[in-house]
Write an enzyme that holds these catalytic residues in place. Structure first.
Site: not given
Ligand code: SAM
Length: 190
Positions: A95, A99
């Site tokens: 992510d 912002k």
């Molecule tokens: C933008 S999504 C991308 C999902 C996937 N990798 C894709 O490319 O379709 C980012 C993912 O990172 C996960 N995420 C965020 N913080 C995390 C953390 N601290 N530990 C593990 N996963 C995390 C979120 O739940 C989300 O599913």
């Protein structure tokens, strides 16, 4: 940590934030001679990944397979890992929190990269994909402050190819929206 797998001696991969698990599933199937841990706290993502597994593999025999899920914050998992454990870490489309008031939520920061450096073995790979140009610059300049991480790209084509030809859900969303995806891979020399 390796003891959760039937064959402890195999190379060990970690995918952070696997979302729906398309990329994790593809690699776990394509490379039975490697072990994979996927970390994802998003319940629906974990459910989607497990249903992908169930379409291809005998659910009764999943323990004998080469993939395990950690359904929580990867930072807790990494904090428990010994040094030099992992052969490869993939972070597909973290992510970007574009912002500025949300920047502190970004997963990839100095402390986190220090931890990745600690748990990766020498010659291990760190692979990060993003479709957000601002975040790309932030990640590149952050990792370049770690001299042991050597960026592998020698030309633009090298960082525009999806690894293993697999498009994750976020890669597909980016393409539909007309955004370019960037694939950064670093080898750890320590
Ligand atoms: C933008 S999504 C991308 C999902 C996937 N990798 C894709 O490319 O379709 C980012 C993912 O990172 C996960 N995420 C965020 N913080 C995390 C953390 N601290 N530990 C593990 N996963 C995390 C979120 O739940 C989300 O599913």
């Amino acid at each position: 940590m390796r003891r959760v797998f039937p064959n402890l001696a195999l190379p060990l991969n970690l995918e952070i934030g696997f979302g729906g698990g398309e990329y994790l599933f593809h690699r776990a199937q394509a490379f039975p001679e490697q072990n994979f841990i996927g970390a994802e706290p998003y319940e629906n993502g974990v459910a989607k990944f497990l249903s992908l597994l169930a379409t291809a593999w005998d659910v009764e025999a999943l323990e004998a397979r080469n993939v395990r899920v950690y359904d929580d914050d990867v930072r807790d998992l990494i904090g428990k890992m010994p040094n030099n454990l992992l052969d490869r870490i993939d972070i597909m489309f973290p992510d970007p929190w574009p912002k500025s008031r949300h920047h502190r939520r970004r997963l990839i920061n100095h402390v986190f990269v220090q931890e990745l450096e600690r748990v990766l073995r020498p010659e291990g790979m760190l692979c990060i994909a993003t479709d957000h140009e601002g975040y790309l610059e932030v990640v590149l300049s952050l990792i370049q402050r770690f001299p042991n991480f050597c960026w592998q790209a020698s030309c633009a084509a090298d960082w525009q190819k999806p690894w293993y030809g697999v498009h994750t859900r976020y890669a597909e969303k980016a393409e539909i929206a007309g955004r370019r995806c960037y694939y950064l891979d670093f080898v750890l020399k320590k």
